[in-house]
Design a protein around this motif. Structure first.
Motif, PDB file in Angstrom:
ATOM      1  N   VAL A 263       0.836  -1.206   0.000  1.00 40.35           N
ATOM      2  CA  VAL A 263       0.000   0.000   0.000  1.00 40.35           C
ATOM      3  C   VAL A 263       0.870   1.255   0.000  1.00 40.35           C
ATOM      4  O   VAL A 263       0.607   2.211  -0.744  1.00 40.35           O
ATOM      5  CB  VAL A 263      -0.961  -0.009   1.201  1.00 40.35           C
ATOM      6  N   PHE A 264       1.919   1.276   0.820  1.00 40.96           N
ATOM      7  CA  PHE A 264       2.818   2.432   0.848  1.00 40.96           C
ATOM      8  C   PHE A 264       3.435   2.661  -0.529  1.00 40.96           C
ATOM      9  O   PHE A 264       3.560   3.797  -0.989  1.00 40.96           O
ATOM     10  CB  PHE A 264       3.921   2.217   1.879  1.00 40.96           C
ATOM     11  N   ARG A 265       3.849   1.586  -1.182  1.00 37.59           N
ATOM     12  CA  ARG A 265       4.431   1.729  -2.513  1.00 37.59           C
ATOM     13  C   ARG A 265       3.413   2.303  -3.498  1.00 37.59           C
ATOM     14  O   ARG A 265       3.748   3.158  -4.331  1.00 37.59           O
ATOM     15  CB  ARG A 265       4.924   0.373  -3.021  1.00 37.59           C
ATOM     16  N   LEU A 266       2.182   1.820  -3.415  1.00 38.43           N
ATOM     17  CA  LEU A 266       1.162   2.309  -4.342  1.00 38.43           C
ATOM     18  C   LEU A 266       0.861   3.783  -4.103  1.00 38.43           C
ATOM     19  O   LEU A 266       0.630   4.536  -5.069  1.00 38.43           O
ATOM     20  CB  LEU A 266      -0.108   1.471  -4.189  1.00 38.43           C
ATOM     21  N   TRP A 267       0.837   4.224  -2.853  1.00 42.14           N
ATOM     22  CA  TRP A 267       0.616   5.641  -2.577  1.00 42.14           C
ATOM     23  C   TRP A 267       1.746   6.512  -3.138  1.00 42.14           C
ATOM     24  O   TRP A 267       1.565   7.714  -3.351  1.00 42.14           O
ATOM     25  CB  TRP A 267       0.465   5.871  -1.079  1.00 42.14           C
ATOM     26  N   ASP A 268       2.917   5.902  -3.364  1.00 42.22           N
ATOM     27  CA  ASP A 268       4.055   6.634  -3.930  1.00 42.22           C
ATOM     28  C   ASP A 268       4.168   6.433  -5.437  1.00 42.22           C
ATOM     29  O   ASP A 268       5.228   6.673  -6.025  1.00 42.22           O
ATOM     30  CB  ASP A 268       5.355   6.183  -3.252  1.00 42.22           C
ATOM     31  N   THR A 269       3.082   6.027  -6.082  1.00 39.18           N
ATOM     32  CA  THR A 269       3.102   5.814  -7.533  1.00 39.18           C
ATOM     33  C   THR A 269       3.513   7.080  -8.282  1.00 39.18           C
ATOM     34  O   THR A 269       4.299   7.028  -9.230  1.00 39.18           O
ATOM     35  CB  THR A 269       1.711   5.356  -8.028  1.00 39.18           C
ATOM     36  N   TRP A 270       2.988   8.202  -7.858  1.00 41.11           N
ATOM     37  CA  TRP A 270       3.236   9.474  -8.555  1.00 41.11           C
ATOM     38  C   TRP A 270       4.017  10.426  -7.660  1.00 41.11           C
ATOM     39  O   TRP A 270       3.776  10.491  -6.465  1.00 41.11           O
ATOM     40  CB  TRP A 270       1.914  10.151  -8.931  1.00 41.11           C
ATOM     41  N   GLU A 271       4.911  11.169  -8.259  1.00 42.44           N
ATOM     42  CA  GLU A 271       5.562  12.265  -7.530  1.00 42.44           C
ATOM     43  C   GLU A 271       4.548  13.382  -7.315  1.00 42.44           C
ATOM     44  O   GLU A 271       3.548  13.496  -8.042  1.00 42.44           O
ATOM     45  CB  GLU A 271       6.790  12.772  -8.294  1.00 42.44           C
ATOM     46  N   ASP A 272       4.814  14.211  -6.323  1.00 39.20           N
ATOM     47  CA  ASP A 272       3.839  15.239  -5.946  1.00 39.20           C
ATOM     48  C   ASP A 272       3.520  16.205  -7.080  1.00 39.20           C
ATOM     49  O   ASP A 272       2.404  16.730  -7.163  1.00 39.20           O
ATOM     50  CB  ASP A 272       4.355  16.027  -4.725  1.00 39.20           C
ATOM     51  N   ASP A 273       4.490  16.447  -7.956  1.00 43.13           N
ATOM     52  CA  ASP A 273       4.288  17.421  -9.043  1.00 43.13           C
ATOM     53  C   ASP A 273       4.117  16.735 -10.398  1.00 43.13           C
ATOM     54  O   ASP A 273       4.414  17.321 -11.436  1.00 43.13           O
ATOM     55  CB  ASP A 273       5.454  18.412  -9.088  1.00 43.13           C
ATOM     56  N   ALA A 274       3.597  15.521 -10.387  1.00 40.72           N
ATOM     57  CA  ALA A 274       3.478  14.769 -11.647  1.00 40.72           C
ATOM     58  C   ALA A 274       2.392  15.317 -12.565  1.00 40.72           C
ATOM     59  O   ALA A 274       2.529  15.294 -13.791  1.00 40.72           O
ATOM     60  CB  ALA A 274       3.210  13.297 -11.340  1.00 40.72           C
ATOM     61  N   PHE A 275       1.311  15.803 -11.978  1.00 44.70           N
ATOM     62  CA  PHE A 275       0.169  16.257 -12.788  1.00 44.70           C
ATOM     63  C   PHE A 275       0.293  17.759 -13.043  1.00 44.70           C
ATOM     64  O   PHE A 275       0.081  18.577 -12.148  1.00 44.70           O
ATOM     65  CB  PHE A 275      -1.143  15.896 -12.088  1.00 44.70           C
ATOM     66  N   VAL A 276       0.657  18.111 -14.278  1.00 43.55           N
ATOM     67  CA  VAL A 276       1.003  19.498 -14.601  1.00 43.55           C
ATOM     68  C   VAL A 276      -0.107  20.218 -15.370  1.00 43.55           C
ATOM     69  O   VAL A 276      -0.152  21.449 -15.389  1.00 43.55           O
ATOM     70  CB  VAL A 276       2.305  19.545 -15.425  1.00 43.55           C
ATOM     71  N   TYR A 277      -0.948  19.472 -16.057  1.00 42.43           N
ATOM     72  CA  TYR A 277      -2.034  20.058 -16.860  1.00 42.43           C
ATOM     73  C   TYR A 277      -1.515  21.200 -17.740  1.00 42.43           C
ATOM     74  O   TYR A 277      -2.011  22.328 -17.702  1.00 42.43           O
ATOM     75  CB  TYR A 277      -3.179  20.521 -15.960  1.00 42.43           C
ATOM     76  N   ASP A 278      -0.488  20.891 -18.505  1.00 37.34           N
ATOM     77  CA  ASP A 278       0.147  21.853 -19.406  1.00 37.34           C
ATOM     78  C   ASP A 278      -0.629  21.846 -20.725  1.00 37.34           C
ATOM     79  O   ASP A 278      -0.420  20.999 -21.595  1.00 37.34           O
ATOM     80  CB  ASP A 278       1.614  21.461 -19.619  1.00 37.34           C
ATOM     81  N   HIS A 279      -1.531  22.804 -20.857  1.00 35.86           N
ATOM     82  CA  HIS A 279      -2.383  22.862 -22.044  1.00 35.86           C
ATOM     83  C   HIS A 279      -1.568  23.144 -23.299  1.00 35.86           C
ATOM     84  O   HIS A 279      -1.849  22.585 -24.368  1.00 35.86           O
ATOM     85  CB  HIS A 279      -3.459  23.931 -21.865  1.00 35.86           C
TER      86      HIS A 279
ATOM     87  N   PHE B  85       6.142   9.009 -12.922  1.00 39.88           N
ATOM     88  CA  PHE B  85       5.344   7.825 -12.576  1.00 39.88           C
ATOM     89  C   PHE B  85       6.287   6.706 -12.155  1.00 39.88           C
ATOM     90  O   PHE B  85       7.272   6.420 -12.835  1.00 39.88           O
ATOM     91  CB  PHE B  85       4.519   7.396 -13.795  1.00 39.88           C
ATOM     92  N   HIS B  86       5.986   6.058 -11.024  1.00 39.74           N
ATOM     93  CA  HIS B  86       6.852   4.999 -10.504  1.00 39.74           C
ATOM     94  C   HIS B  86       6.004   3.763 -10.200  1.00 39.74           C
ATOM     95  O   HIS B  86       5.346   3.691  -9.149  1.00 39.74           O
ATOM     96  CB  HIS B  86       7.580   5.472  -9.239  1.00 39.74           C
ATOM     97  N   PRO B  87       5.982   2.814 -11.116  1.00 41.30           N
ATOM     98  CA  PRO B  87       5.125   1.640 -10.922  1.00 41.30           C
ATOM     99  C   PRO B  87       5.604   0.752  -9.781  1.00 41.30           C
ATOM    100  O   PRO B  87       6.771   0.784  -9.385  1.00 41.30           O
ATOM    101  CB  PRO B  87       5.230   0.909 -12.264  1.00 41.30           C
ATOM    102  N   THR B  88       4.694  -0.037  -9.281  1.00 44.76           N
ATOM    103  CA  THR B  88       4.989  -1.026  -8.251  1.00 44.76           C
ATOM    104  C   THR B  88       5.179  -2.381  -8.912  1.00 44.76           C
ATOM    105  O   THR B  88       4.298  -2.852  -9.643  1.00 44.76           O
ATOM    106  CB  THR B  88       3.838  -1.095  -7.224  1.00 44.76           C
ATOM    107  N   HIS B  89       6.327  -2.984  -8.674  1.00 46.52           N
ATOM    108  CA  HIS B  89       6.591  -4.342  -9.144  1.00 46.52           C
ATOM    109  C   HIS B  89       6.861  -5.177  -7.889  1.00 46.52           C
ATOM    110  O   HIS B  89       7.978  -5.222  -7.388  1.00 46.52           O
ATOM    111  CB  HIS B  89       7.803  -4.383 -10.084  1.00 46.52           C
ATOM    112  N   HIS B  90       5.814  -5.795  -7.401  1.00 45.51           N
ATOM    113  CA  HIS B  90       5.945  -6.542  -6.136  1.00 45.51           C
ATOM    114  C   HIS B  90       5.493  -7.972  -6.316  1.00 45.51           C
ATOM    115  O   HIS B  90       4.404  -8.237  -6.828  1.00 45.51           O
ATOM    116  CB  HIS B  90       5.091  -5.885  -5.050  1.00 45.51           C
ATOM    117  N   GLU B  91       6.345  -8.904  -5.903  1.00 43.36           N
ATOM    118  CA  GLU B  91       5.976 -10.306  -5.853  1.00 43.36           C
ATOM    119  C   GLU B  91       6.500 -10.856  -4.536  1.00 43.36           C
ATOM    120  O   GLU B  91       7.711 -11.084  -4.380  1.00 43.36           O
ATOM    121  CB  GLU B  91       6.535 -11.083  -7.041  1.00 43.36           C
ATOM    122  N   GLY B  92       5.592 -11.037  -3.577  1.00 40.62           N
ATOM    123  CA  GLY B  92       5.985 -11.481  -2.252  1.00 40.62           C
ATOM    124  C   GLY B  92       5.370 -12.812  -1.894  1.00 40.62           C
ATOM    125  O   GLY B  92       4.849 -13.533  -2.747  1.00 40.62           O
TER     126      GLY B  92
END
Length: 448
Positions: A165-181, A192-199
């Motif tokens: 869950v912690f990893r998923l909450w860190d999927t995006w950096e805080d300034d990832a969404f810029v809406y640059d028209h 964007f930082h995907p989660t690759h987890h196999e436990g």
């Protein structure tokens, strides 16, 4: 601590209160648990008192046996799903934190991460997740299991669950969404930082489809008196529901748990330990105790016996009420909640009759009976002694006990400089004095 205004106060918001007979007490609202207007009035009352957070306990189960007994004490029956309810309450509040229980035993990490991230966005950074493993077989049967897995196995799953869950909450950096028209970019793919987890339990390969929560991640709450529970709390929790009733036990728990934090690179202030209290106010201590006893007298003996037997891990339904409980009914480690079982065992060994235990037991909540000044004295004493960082208020009767506490005890705490007079921040982390976590998916930040 004395003289500073950072005592933490949370509210355990059971529909009519935490007392077994709360639904029968004066002022109780029938059906309040599923009445959104009633729930809004409760949370607004707590916010008027400047409390840190409003908390919903939950169980994904219905007691399907002994229903003639449970019909007399309808806890966790006919209640709204907590995340749905908190989302509805978000618009009725502006500052108070909103927390709920969700089980690592019966959720999937992705769904839970998405739901709590959504709640944190909806509230503007006021969400909290109480991490539990669930402690009853009623719930297990709802999800295709004959019984719960062993305690250690449930906590191993919980540790991996929280990490995902912690990893998923860190999927995006805080300034990832810029809406640059102009550039035609709504977000920056490199952030964007995907989660690759196999436990051992979970396999997750992807990312959360929502921006990073305003708080970085919702505040993590936990309760657990076992060694496994304390280990998980020291690693991940930010608020812990600690023991209550006995100050020496609370101090030992406080020092033990805070002492475990450096092993995980954490400072003592990164974790707030709250003791549970149920306040009964009166014109005098004697008057308050008379009021409490009148409430205890409304609890049917069968309700008390079956609840105590569950928490002890051994049925007491066949025992006479007016004789001591035989020590051979104690089965060490059999109870669903270890802290609760320890309290019952202590009363058995004290030689109390089953009826006396029934009248005294209230699931590890300490009764503070007295005038507003006396209650404030005891709260100040516990804080000053290093027994806790604050309190989880568990009103026995709602809304009456909360109304009295907000009107009479809060002003006394404020007068002494022990509690805020106004909210100074907007997020729950700001209320609690907790740092916003860095994004662990960003190498530079993770290294720092």
């Amino acid at each position: 601590m004395a003289g500073s205004a950072n005592m933490v106060l949370g509210l355990l918001a059971m529909p009519n209160g935490s007392h077994s007979a709360s639904w029968r007490l004066p002022g109780a609202q029938d059906g309040g648990a599923i009445d959104i207007g009633y729930q809004r009035r409760l949370v607004q009352l707590a916010e008027r008192g400047k409390l840190d957070f409003f908390f919903l306990a939950d169980s994904p189960s219905l007691r399907v046996d002994n229903m003639d007994v449970w019909s007399r004490a309808p806890a966790y029956q006919n209640i709204l799903e907590p995340l749905t309810l908190l989302s509805a309450l978000a618009g009725a509040t502006t500052h108070i934190g909103l927390g709920a229980t969700a089980s690592t035993s019966f959720f999937e990490p992705y769904n839970l991460a998405r739901q709590f991230a959504s709640l944190d966005h909806i509230t503007g950074g006021r969400a909290a997740w109480n991490v539990v493993t669930t402690a009853n077989d009623y719930a297990a049967r709802n999800f295709g299991l004959p019984r719960l897995p062993p305690h250690e196995q449930r906590y191993a799953r919980a540790r991996e669950f929280v990490d995902v869950v912690f990893r998923l909450w860190d999927t995006w950096e805080d300034d990832a969404f810029v809406y640059d028209h102009a550039a035609g970019l709504s977000y920056l793919p490199e952030k964007f930082h995907p989660t690759h987890h196999e436990g051992a339990v979970f396999k997750v390969d992807g990312g959360l489809n929502i921006a990073r929560p305003p708080q970085g991640r919702p505040v993590i709450i936990q309760a657990g008196a076992s060694e496994t529970g304390k280990a998980l709390a020291a690693e991940t929790a930010e608020v812990v529901f600690g023991p209550s009733g006995d100050m020496a036990t609370a101090i030992a728990f406080y020092r033990d748990l805070k002492g475990r934090l450096p092993a995980f690179g954490r400072e003592p202030d990164a974790l707030k330990i709250l003791s549970g209290i149920s306040v009964v106010l009166g014109e005098s201590e004697a008057h308050a105790r008379e009021k409490l006893q009148s409430w205890h007298d409304l609890v049917h003996p069968d309700v008390a016996r079956i609840r105590i037997g569950q928490d002890l891990g051994n049925s007491l339904m066949d025992l006479p009420l007016d004789e001591p409980v035989p020590e051979d009914r104690i089965i060490e480690g059999a109870g669903q909640h270890r802290a609760y079982a320890q309290e019952i065992v202590a009363m058995v060994r004290e030689g109390l009759t089953l009826r006396e235990i029934c009248r005294r037991y209230n699931r590890s909540r300490a009764f503070l009976c007295g005038t507003p000044s006396q209650v404030a004295d005891l709260m100040e004493e516990w804080i000053g002694a290093g027994a806790c960082d604050g309190f989880m208020l568990s009103p026995l009767s709602l809304p009456a006990c909360l109304e009295e506490f907000v009107a009479q005890v809060i002003p006394e705490l404020q007068r002494r400089g022990l509690f805020r007079t106004e909210y100074e921040g907007r997020t729950l982390r700001e209320h609690l004095g907790l740092k916003r976590p860095e994004n662990r998916s960003v190498p530079a930040l993770a290294d720092a």
